[in-house]
Design a protein around this motif. Structure first.
Motif, PDB file in Angstrom:
ATOM      1  N   ASP A   9       0.841  -1.202   0.000  1.00 33.46           N
ATOM      2  CA  ASP A   9       0.000   0.000   0.000  1.00 33.46           C
ATOM      3  C   ASP A   9       0.874   1.249   0.000  1.00 33.46           C
ATOM      4  O   ASP A   9       0.624   2.192  -0.759  1.00 33.46           O
ATOM      5  CB  ASP A   9      -0.914  -0.008   1.234  1.00 33.46           C
ATOM      6  N   TYR A  10       1.920   1.214   0.859  1.00 38.36           N
ATOM      7  CA  TYR A  10       2.835   2.350   0.932  1.00 38.36           C
ATOM      8  C   TYR A  10       4.266   1.835   1.004  1.00 38.36           C
ATOM      9  O   TYR A  10       4.559   0.888   1.746  1.00 38.36           O
ATOM     10  CB  TYR A  10       2.578   3.205   2.188  1.00 38.36           C
ATOM     11  N   ILE A  11       5.122   2.475   0.238  1.00 39.91           N
ATOM     12  CA  ILE A  11       6.562   2.265   0.412  1.00 39.91           C
ATOM     13  C   ILE A  11       7.158   3.565   0.923  1.00 39.91           C
ATOM     14  O   ILE A  11       6.968   4.635   0.329  1.00 39.91           O
ATOM     15  CB  ILE A  11       7.254   1.845  -0.904  1.00 39.91           C
ATOM     16  N   VAL A 144       4.016   6.078  -2.760  1.00 41.69           N
ATOM     17  CA  VAL A 144       5.383   6.144  -2.243  1.00 41.69           C
ATOM     18  C   VAL A 144       5.575   7.430  -1.463  1.00 41.69           C
ATOM     19  O   VAL A 144       5.182   8.517  -1.922  1.00 41.69           O
ATOM     20  CB  VAL A 144       6.416   6.066  -3.393  1.00 41.69           C
ATOM     21  N   LEU A 145       6.166   7.308  -0.284  1.00 42.75           N
ATOM     22  CA  LEU A 145       6.549   8.455   0.539  1.00 42.75           C
ATOM     23  C   LEU A 145       8.066   8.511   0.531  1.00 42.75           C
ATOM     24  O   LEU A 145       8.739   7.639   1.096  1.00 42.75           O
ATOM     25  CB  LEU A 145       6.028   8.305   1.966  1.00 42.75           C
ATOM     26  N   ASP A 266       0.757  12.274  -8.339  1.00 38.58           N
ATOM     27  CA  ASP A 266      -0.441  11.650  -7.784  1.00 38.58           C
ATOM     28  C   ASP A 266      -0.096  10.563  -6.767  1.00 38.58           C
ATOM     29  O   ASP A 266      -0.806  10.384  -5.773  1.00 38.58           O
ATOM     30  CB  ASP A 266      -1.290  11.046  -8.910  1.00 38.58           C
ATOM     31  N   ARG A 267       1.010   9.854  -7.005  1.00 39.73           N
ATOM     32  CA  ARG A 267       1.328   8.689  -6.170  1.00 39.73           C
ATOM     33  C   ARG A 267       2.679   8.783  -5.443  1.00 39.73           C
ATOM     34  O   ARG A 267       3.021   7.872  -4.683  1.00 39.73           O
ATOM     35  CB  ARG A 267       1.303   7.407  -7.028  1.00 39.73           C
ATOM     36  N   ILE A 268       3.424   9.838  -5.651  1.00 40.25           N
ATOM     37  CA  ILE A 268       4.727   9.995  -4.993  1.00 40.25           C
ATOM     38  C   ILE A 268       4.742  11.325  -4.247  1.00 40.25           C
ATOM     39  O   ILE A 268       4.529  12.385  -4.844  1.00 40.25           O
ATOM     40  CB  ILE A 268       5.885   9.956  -6.005  1.00 40.25           C
ATOM     41  N   LEU A 269       4.969  11.258  -2.951  1.00 44.29           N
ATOM     42  CA  LEU A 269       5.027  12.456  -2.127  1.00 44.29           C
ATOM     43  C   LEU A 269       6.393  12.542  -1.462  1.00 44.29           C
ATOM     44  O   LEU A 269       6.847  11.589  -0.817  1.00 44.29           O
ATOM     45  CB  LEU A 269       3.940  12.431  -1.047  1.00 44.29           C
ATOM     46  N   MET A 304      -6.441  10.815  -0.627  1.00 45.81           N
ATOM     47  CA  MET A 304      -6.185  11.992  -1.468  1.00 45.81           C
ATOM     48  C   MET A 304      -5.015  11.742  -2.424  1.00 45.81           C
ATOM     49  O   MET A 304      -4.041  11.084  -2.073  1.00 45.81           O
ATOM     50  CB  MET A 304      -5.851  13.208  -0.594  1.00 45.81           C
ATOM     51  N   SER A 305      -5.142  12.280  -3.618  1.00 44.43           N
ATOM     52  CA  SER A 305      -4.014  12.281  -4.538  1.00 44.43           C
ATOM     53  C   SER A 305      -2.904  13.152  -3.951  1.00 44.43           C
ATOM     54  O   SER A 305      -3.155  14.249  -3.457  1.00 44.43           O
ATOM     55  CB  SER A 305      -4.441  12.846  -5.896  1.00 44.43           C
ATOM     56  N   PHE A 306      -1.679  12.661  -3.993  1.00 43.97           N
ATOM     57  CA  PHE A 306      -0.565  13.410  -3.400  1.00 43.97           C
ATOM     58  C   PHE A 306      -0.352  14.765  -4.077  1.00 43.97           C
ATOM     59  O   PHE A 306       0.138  15.708  -3.464  1.00 43.97           O
ATOM     60  CB  PHE A 306       0.730  12.594  -3.479  1.00 43.97           C
TER      61      PHE A 306
END
Length: 390
Positions: A9-11, A144-145, A266-269, A304-306
């Motif tokens: 779900d999150y890396i 991804v964070l 959208d998916r990388i913050l 939320m979209s990043f």
């Protein structure tokens, strides 16, 4: 290189301060119990040797990690000296080794966390997933964070004023009691500024042990030997000649208002220093990461979209103006901070530096500074400000 087909779900890329604060908040929130989280850290065997200091109200969720706190603070400069008792706040110290080991141990025992040692090389994002490329594998994630940052790359690409906060700290022990361990010196400008912004911290852990830190805001680092020279000179001015150095800590923090959040997708913050979560004008990091992570947790729960997450505040403008002045007139740091601390209470300054002050308080603090110089800086950066906020 192999491809790991498990989709997390999150890396979280990086197990430093921001990555572990995020991991800890996810771990403690039952809403994430069904989420699968992967943490990728380049070096798990040799934790960072860092000290994080911050002020906050007397009690907090991080108190188990605090090794020392002070209720009395000293600001010192050639033209002003002020010792303040903090009635509402405490100034606190956390050491990275204990903090990192404690949180890693906690999440290692969790069924929904996995931690691996590897070097993140890049990302491949599509509409419904992100592939994280490392030296040895590829990992699949929903989001991804990322806390991995290339300071030199940002410095070379950014059009914003860019300074380095660099420092060498010695933790020393003396044979006899020497320090007042109820009082911390947060800025001592009573040293040769050498046309830069230079000051010392004195953070007593006990009456015979203290972290003494030499800090500079400038465009370039010093030669290594010069940090040692200044530390020895400062200690001799304190009439300290016999001591043992039990620990050394060197660090470099970027001071910039570069719009890091423009790089979010959208998916990388980007989080932590990589996301601009370091206070640009002071280098303070811990509480900004703590508060921004609380906001991020809410965004994760709401899916939320990043690219729509923003941590902007009007305080970014004040940081930009002060940094711009220090960039072009680096020698003025001692004068500017003295004006701020001599004309405002410590409580108001803390509120301002925490980005929690009111507009009236901000105007009061702004009036402490030379009006012509700061107005020129505002006009010089007006285009950046309008572009960033529009």
């Amino acid at each position: 290189m192999t491809f790991m087909k498990i989709k997390y779900d999150y890396i979280i890329c990086g197990a430093g301060l921001s990555g572990l604060i995020l991991a800890n908040k996810i771990f403690e929130d039952s809403d994430f119990d069904n989420k699968q989280i992967l943490i990728i850290e380049k070096n798990l065997s040799d934790p960072l040797n860092k000290t994080w200091c911050f002020w906050e109200k007397k009690n907090s969720s991080w108190d188990d990690y605090v090794i020392k706190s002070w209720d009395k603070l000293l600001f010192n400069s050639p033209n002003f000296k002020n010792e303040t008792f903090l009635s509402e706040y405490s100034y606190k110290m956390i050491k990275s080794e204990f903090f990192i080991k404690s949180i890693l141990q906690k999440i290692r025992n969790s069924k929904n966390f996995k931690i691996i040692e590897d070097d993140v090389l890049g990302f491949d994002e599509s509409k419904d997933r992100v592939i994280v490329k490392t030296k040895s594998n590829k990992y699949l994630a929903n989001q991804v964070l990322n806390s991995v940052v290339d300071i030199e790359k940002i410095k070379s690409e950014s059009s914003f004023p860019f300074l380095l906060q660099h420092f060498l700290g010695w933790t020393i022990e003396t044979e006899h009691d020497f320090f007042d361990d109820n009082k911390a010196t947060i800025m001592d400008f009573n040293i040769d500024q050498n046309n830069e912004t230079r000051f010392f911290y004195v953070l007593p852990i006990s009456q015979n042990k203290a972290l003494i830190e030499f800090t500079i805001f400038s465009k370039k680092l010093l030669e290594k030997k010069n940090y040692d020279i200044e530390l020895k000179k400062y200690l001799s001015n304190l009439n300290l000649f016999k001591y043992d150095i039990v620990e050394k800590e060197f660090g470099v923090i970027p001071m910039t208002c570069h719009p890091f959040d423009n790089s979010n997708t959208d998916r990388i913050l980007n989080i932590g220093t990589a996301g601009g979560w370091t206070k640009p004008s002071s280098g303070y990091t811990f509480k900004y990461i703590d508060k921004n992570t609380d906001k991020l947790i809410v965004s994760l729960k709401n899916n939320m979209s990043f690219s729509k997450i923003s941590f902007k505040s009007r305080h970014w403008i004040y940081d930009l103006i002060l940094l711009d002045v220090l960039f072009f007139k680096n020698y003025m740091g001692s004068v500017l901070f003295t004006k701020m601390f001599s004309k405002n209470s410590m409580k108001k300054i803390f509120s301002f530096l925490d980005n929690e002050s009111s507009l009236i308080e901000e105007l009061k603090i702004a009036s402490s500074f030379p009006k012509v110089i700061f107005t020129k800086s505002l006009l010089r950066n007006l285009g950046k400000i309008l572009k960033y906020y529009l």
